[in-house]
Scaffold this active site. Sequence first.
Site, PDB file in Angstrom:
ATOM      1  N   LYS A 146     -54.744   6.116 -16.865  1.00 11.90           N
ATOM      2  CA  LYS A 146     -54.644   7.322 -17.131  1.00 11.90           C
ATOM      3  C   LYS A 146     -53.112   7.423 -17.793  1.00 11.90           C
ATOM      4  CE  LYS A 146     -57.807   7.764 -13.501  1.00 11.90           C
ATOM      5  NZ  LYS A 146     -58.465   6.699 -13.307  1.00 11.90           N
TER       6      LYS A 146
HETATM    7  C1  LIG Z   1     -62.180  10.129 -10.977  1.00 13.97           C
HETATM    8  C2  LIG Z   1     -60.848   9.811  -9.748  1.00 13.97           C
HETATM    9  N1  LIG Z   1     -61.261  10.039  -9.293  1.00 13.97           N
HETATM   10  C3  LIG Z   1     -60.234   8.727  -7.707  1.00 13.97           C
HETATM   11  C4  LIG Z   1     -60.207   7.823  -8.533  1.00 13.97           C
HETATM   12  C5  LIG Z   1     -59.096   6.584  -8.082  1.00 13.97           C
HETATM   13  O1  LIG Z   1     -58.065   6.491  -8.560  1.00 13.97           O
HETATM   14  P1  LIG Z   1     -57.262   5.580  -8.634  1.00 13.97           P
HETATM   15  O2  LIG Z   1     -57.884   3.807  -8.931  1.00 13.97           O
HETATM   16  O3  LIG Z   1     -56.380   5.190  -8.646  1.00 13.97           O
HETATM   17  O4  LIG Z   1     -57.989   4.694  -6.206  1.00 13.97           O
HETATM   18  C6  LIG Z   1     -60.209   7.493  -9.801  1.00 13.97           C
HETATM   19  C7  LIG Z   1     -59.417   6.338 -10.942  1.00 13.97           C
HETATM   20  O5  LIG Z   1     -60.461   5.582 -11.886  1.00 13.97           O
HETATM   21  C8  LIG Z   1     -60.935   8.509 -10.225  1.00 13.97           C
HETATM   22  O6  LIG Z   1     -61.121   8.577 -12.355  1.00 13.97           O
END
Ligand SMILES: Cc1ncc(COP(=O)(O)O)c(C=O)c1O
Length: 383
Positions: A187
């Site tokens: 990110k």
């Molecule tokens: C659109 C979206 N939602 C939720 C998530 C979930 O985040 P995490 O990987 O930190 O659990 C991501 C991660 O790639 C994402 O891109």
Amino acid sequence: MTQPTVPFLPFVKPEIDEETIQGVAEVLRSGWITTGPQNQKFEAALSEFCGGRPVRTFNSGTATLEIGLRIAGVGAGDEVITTPASWVSTSNVIYEVGATPVFVDIDPATRNIDLDLLEKAITPRTKALIPVFLSGLPVDMDRLYEIARAHKLRVIEDAAQAFGSSWNGERIGKLGDIVSFSFHANKNLTSIEGGALVLNNEEEAILAQKYRLQGITRSGFDGMDCDLLGGKYNLTDVAARVGLGQLPHIERFTAQRRQLARAYFDGFAGGAAVKLGLGLPLADFDNSNWHMYLVTLPLDKLSIDRAGFMGELKERGIGSGVHYPAIHLFSLYKARGFREGMFPHAERYGASTVTLPLFTQMNEGDVTRVCRAVNEICEQYGK
Ligand SMILES: Cc1ncc(COP(=O)(O)O)c(C=O)c1O
């Protein structure tokens, strides 16, 4: 003659400065490495970034979405409207809390949920909306909240990819209902793994704390109670220190990403790929943080498939990714009644999208190299 070797260009790479690396070493030596003072500082800094709203950190952007739903009171019997063009955690968390995901197709121009279709999908069982800001491009926030207010719906913004994005000059996270960020390694702002919830008031912040750590409340030295079923979603201080080290750079990160995105548009303009039908993202330079540069391949005009195309990029020393195949076509979702053909725009997008390299340590020469490679492959395999 041996070919000149060019360094491999990955599609993403985090930028972590020496000061942060030193800071992490200090945390490791400090004797307190799990949730503690660094988290408090990180939460305070994030809160300031989000206009003073309460913020609580978590160990992932999946946990934040799930807890966001719980705080909004979403549970069994409720419907939650979202998009199939996202990472699967967006809708898995809806099942996790016992509710039912209702997918709505995307607008092919923005690749985000189509708000006209969203409004039509609202039923008496709809409790909440999870809009996703794919690659950091927000949906029309005015329209979204107009709909939410009119139908008395909670919104959990899946802003996992949108840290540093804005809407009409206001940062994402400053306005709106519950906002969920991810700080996963890829990110724009990373804490290696992690996430944060931006909340409406102290009551929600206290609930977030309880859901984050086993539903525990403490008072005094030995007063402890557990009055809610919580999980184990706290962020370590090592991770929080990484996030704290990133935060001062976020405006520069966004500016650099925007510049690289512009270079992509310039690099593709009038070239073989675009002539063949390569789909480019919406050229937004006001709101998006340009988390990714997502193109769609004109597969019907190419004699190779997406994997073949990505292989050709790799041959040329260029990494790429896929963000994302349509969620409703995964086995788990098909087993729950979803079928091909239900959301054609998301399906077409999911089957043809490729993520090209975009990260702050790249330069415009790298972008030119990628554009040249994409054009070359399109020329070579174009039908
Ligand atoms: C659109 C979206 N939602 C939720 C998530 C979930 O985040 P995490 O990987 O930190 O659990 C991501 C991660 O790639 C994402 O891109």
